[in-house]
Design a protein around this motif. Structure first.
Motif, PDB file in Angstrom:
ATOM      1  N   PRO A   1      12.441   0.783   3.302  1.00 30.57           N
ATOM      2  CA  PRO A   1      11.807  -0.096   4.279  1.00 30.57           C
ATOM      3  C   PRO A   1      12.706  -0.335   5.493  1.00 30.57           C
ATOM      4  O   PRO A   1      13.912  -0.067   5.465  1.00 30.57           O
ATOM      5  CB  PRO A   1      11.619  -1.394   3.499  1.00 30.57           C
ATOM      6  CG  PRO A   1      12.842  -1.433   2.612  1.00 30.57           C
ATOM      7  CD  PRO A   1      13.121   0.019   2.240  1.00 30.57           C
ATOM      8  N   ASN A   2      12.096  -0.824   6.553  1.00 27.43           N
ATOM      9  CA  ASN A   2      12.809  -1.490   7.654  1.00 27.43           C
ATOM     10  C   ASN A   2      13.790  -0.626   8.445  1.00 27.43           C
ATOM     11  O   ASN A   2      14.687  -1.165   9.082  1.00 27.43           O
ATOM     12  CB  ASN A   2      13.549  -2.729   7.126  1.00 27.43           C
ATOM     13  CG  ASN A   2      12.588  -3.849   6.792  1.00 27.43           C
ATOM     14  OD1 ASN A   2      11.373  -3.710   6.945  1.00 27.43           O
ATOM     15  ND2 ASN A   2      13.108  -4.958   6.325  1.00 27.43           N
TER      16      ASN A   2
ATOM     17  N   MET B   1       9.377   4.052   5.302  1.00 29.03           N
ATOM     18  CA  MET B   1       7.948   3.764   5.192  1.00 29.03           C
ATOM     19  C   MET B   1       7.387   3.051   6.407  1.00 29.03           C
ATOM     20  O   MET B   1       6.171   3.076   6.643  1.00 29.03           O
ATOM     21  CB  MET B   1       7.687   2.909   3.946  1.00 29.03           C
ATOM     22  CG  MET B   1       8.063   3.568   2.639  1.00 29.03           C
ATOM     23  SD  MET B   1       7.725   2.507   1.192  1.00 29.03           S
ATOM     24  CE  MET B   1       9.077   1.298   1.312  1.00 29.03           C
ATOM     25  N   ASP B   2       8.226   2.359   7.162  1.00 32.71           N
ATOM     26  CA  ASP B   2       7.752   1.515   8.254  1.00 32.71           C
ATOM     27  C   ASP B   2       7.582   2.300   9.549  1.00 32.71           C
ATOM     28  O   ASP B   2       8.195   3.361   9.749  1.00 32.71           O
ATOM     29  CB  ASP B   2       8.693   0.337   8.477  1.00 32.71           C
ATOM     30  CG  ASP B   2      10.143   0.768   8.725  1.00 32.71           C
ATOM     31  OD1 ASP B   2      10.598   1.750   8.102  1.00 32.71           O
ATOM     32  OD2 ASP B   2      10.818   0.133   9.564  1.00 32.71           O
TER      33      ASP B   2
ATOM     34  N   PRO C   1       0.809  -1.225   0.000  1.00 32.46           N
ATOM     35  CA  PRO C   1       0.000   0.000   0.000  1.00 32.46           C
ATOM     36  C   PRO C   1       0.842   1.275   0.000  1.00 32.46           C
ATOM     37  O   PRO C   1       0.453   2.272  -0.621  1.00 32.46           O
ATOM     38  CB  PRO C   1      -0.821  -0.123   1.290  1.00 32.46           C
ATOM     39  CG  PRO C   1      -0.842  -1.578   1.603  1.00 32.46           C
ATOM     40  CD  PRO C   1       0.487  -2.099   1.161  1.00 32.46           C
ATOM     41  N   CYS C   2       1.991   1.246   0.682  1.00 29.67           N
ATOM     42  CA  CYS C   2       2.885   2.417   0.669  1.00 29.67           C
ATOM     43  C   CYS C   2       3.413   2.657  -0.739  1.00 29.67           C
ATOM     44  O   CYS C   2       3.441   3.807  -1.212  1.00 29.67           O
ATOM     45  CB  CYS C   2       4.058   2.210   1.623  1.00 29.67           C
ATOM     46  SG  CYS C   2       3.666   2.314   3.368  1.00 29.67           S
ATOM     47  N   VAL C   3       3.843   1.595  -1.394  1.00 30.89           N
ATOM     48  CA  VAL C   3       4.388   1.723  -2.746  1.00 30.89           C
ATOM     49  C   VAL C   3       3.340   2.300  -3.687  1.00 30.89           C
ATOM     50  O   VAL C   3       3.627   3.212  -4.483  1.00 30.89           O
ATOM     51  CB  VAL C   3       4.900   0.362  -3.250  1.00 30.89           C
ATOM     52  CG1 VAL C   3       5.288   0.451  -4.725  1.00 30.89           C
ATOM     53  CG2 VAL C   3       6.085  -0.105  -2.413  1.00 30.89           C
TER      54      VAL C   3
ATOM     55  N   GLY D   1       3.502   7.194  13.276  1.00 28.11           N
ATOM     56  CA  GLY D   1       4.247   7.748  12.157  1.00 28.11           C
ATOM     57  C   GLY D   1       4.057   9.240  11.981  1.00 28.11           C
ATOM     58  O   GLY D   1       4.690   9.847  11.112  1.00 28.11           O
ATOM     59  N   ALA D   2       3.199   9.849  12.806  1.00 23.82           N
ATOM     60  CA  ALA D   2       2.939  11.284  12.667  1.00 23.82           C
ATOM     61  C   ALA D   2       4.217  12.100  12.831  1.00 23.82           C
ATOM     62  O   ALA D   2       4.416  13.109  12.150  1.00 23.82           O
ATOM     63  CB  ALA D   2       1.887  11.730  13.685  1.00 23.82           C
TER      64      ALA D   2
END
Length: 399
Positions: free
Chosen positions: A143-144, A79-80, A32-34, A108-109
């Motif tokens: 990622p990660n 993204m994570d 979904p991020c991609v 993530g805000a």
């Protein structure tokens, strides 16, 4: 602005949409991020690629510069996000709720989906004004980051793909400031996770055995706590330094023993060690090994995670990117502080690869809530951050 105005603001809508994607550990699904980021690239009319770091996707959006032969600029974000304890949240952590005071809640805000979409908002505005950077700008969404050295930026910087980007400088995340100033992070402490396997005399719990694992552990723990206490005192005495300027040692795991009346032959203790950039890491390791010998020997040191020393990004006249960054902050009229990041970000992998990097999140007068419950960012702070990035990105891309 009112709540209704914030809700209808296009940049706020984009930020909240990204927050609603539960790219949360463990077992993150980045699809979904991609897809979200591909749509953002399309709306900006910029080319986008998806490359792999190990088995995980890295999204790269390219904004071509007028002089693409020059070293490029990277705007990095991850993204994570870290896990949540839903019962501790007053708002659903992946709803991106906006309250009447303009606080946008979501995992993530602050760390760090806000920064990612602020980059996008800044570029949207700059492009609309007709601006084109001198240097090519790449937005990398990796990622990660929250998983340590698992396939992410640590893999990307070693790839032939990254080498072809010809990166000269990178933006990355910082953290919120609770006062009016903004923190700029130019370095990070060296991370060690050290397991001590302490062997000793075993036997009946009623005896006074010699050189037990417990005795040895007690000696070593005492030495480490003495060291820790000196750093606590140094931090408390000197108001000009922060936690990132001292070395921290903390006992995080302790294992051993099978029964209450049996002295165990082995105890294991794990310490999280974050080493200040002013400390000689070779000498520190020697000191720990000396303590183990003084304790009676028979102690194995196992480094579960042992990062090398990574030189700080230069924040002086020798670094034209820094000069441009600092001048832009000064022209914005904001107060900034240069700091060593107390935790760990992807900047360390960039610096290790020879790319100067600065960590910066345009968040002030805000509680530090990364990895905490009820993480939020105010809408007005978010929008002001886009304006700040417009100035910073343009300045550094033209350095």
């Amino acid at each position: 602005m009112s709540k209704e105005q914030w809700e209808n603001d296009e940049e706020i809508k984009i930020f909240r949409e990204y927050l609603r994607i539960p790219s949360v550990h463990p077992n993150v699904d980045y699809t979904p991020c991609v897809e979200f980021l591909k749509r953002q690239a399309a709306s900006l009319e910029l080319p986008v690629e998806v490359v792999l770091a190990g088995l995980n996707p890295v999204v790269v959006i390219k904004w071509l510069g007028k002089q693409p032969e020059l070293p490029s600029i990277v705007l990095n974000s991850h993204m994570d996000v870290v896990p949540v304890f839903r019962d501790k949240w007053t708002h659903e952590p992946f709803n991106a709720d906006l309250d009447d005071e303009g606080r946008i809640y979501g995992r993530g805000a602050q760390d760090m989906k806000s920064v990612a979409t602020q980059y996008l908002g800044a570029i949207r505005s700059l492009k609309a004004s007709g601006y084109q950077p001198k240097r090519t700008v790449y937005l990398t969404f990796v990622p990660n980051e929250e998983a340590g050295v698992v396939a992410g930026m640590s893999y990307l910087v070693k790839s032939d793909y990254f080498k072809k980007l010809n990166v000269g400088f990178s933006f990355d995340e910082g953290m919120a400031s609770e006062d009016e100033s903004y923190a700029v992070f130019y370095a990070e402490r060296t991370i060690w996770h050290l397991r001590l396997k302490i062997s000793g005399t075993s036997g009946h719990g009623s005896l006074l055995l010699h050189k037990t694992a417990g005795q040895k552990f007690s000696y070593i723990l005492g030495k480490i706590m003495e060291f820790r206490d000196t750093e606590v005192k140094r931090l408390n005495r000197n108001s000009t330094i922060d936690i990132g300027d001292v070395t921290t040692m903390n006992l995080t795991q302790l294992n051993g023993g099978v029964q209450s009346n049996v002295v165990p032959p082995l105890l294991e203790a794990v310490f999280d060690i974050r080493i200040a950039i002013t400390v000689d890491i070779v000498e520190l390791e020697k000191q720990i090994r000396d303590w183990c010998e003084e304790a009676g020997g028979g102690i194995e040191l196992v480094f579960e995670w042992k990062e090398p020393f990574v030189a700080p990004t230069k924040i002086d006249a020798s670094n034209p990117y820094w000069l441009a960054f600092k001048q832009a902050l000064d022209e914005l009229g904001v107060k900034s502080r240069q700091r060593v990041f107390p935790g760990a970000t992807d900047s360390r992998f960039l610096r290790q690869a020879g790319v100067p990097a600065l960590g910066f999140s345009p968040i002030n007068n805000t509680p530090i809530l990364l990895h905490d419950h009820n993480e939020y960012l105010r809408a007005d702070t978010y929008l002001r951050g886009i304006e700040m990035y417009k100035k910073l990105i343009a300045a550094v891309a033209n350095a």
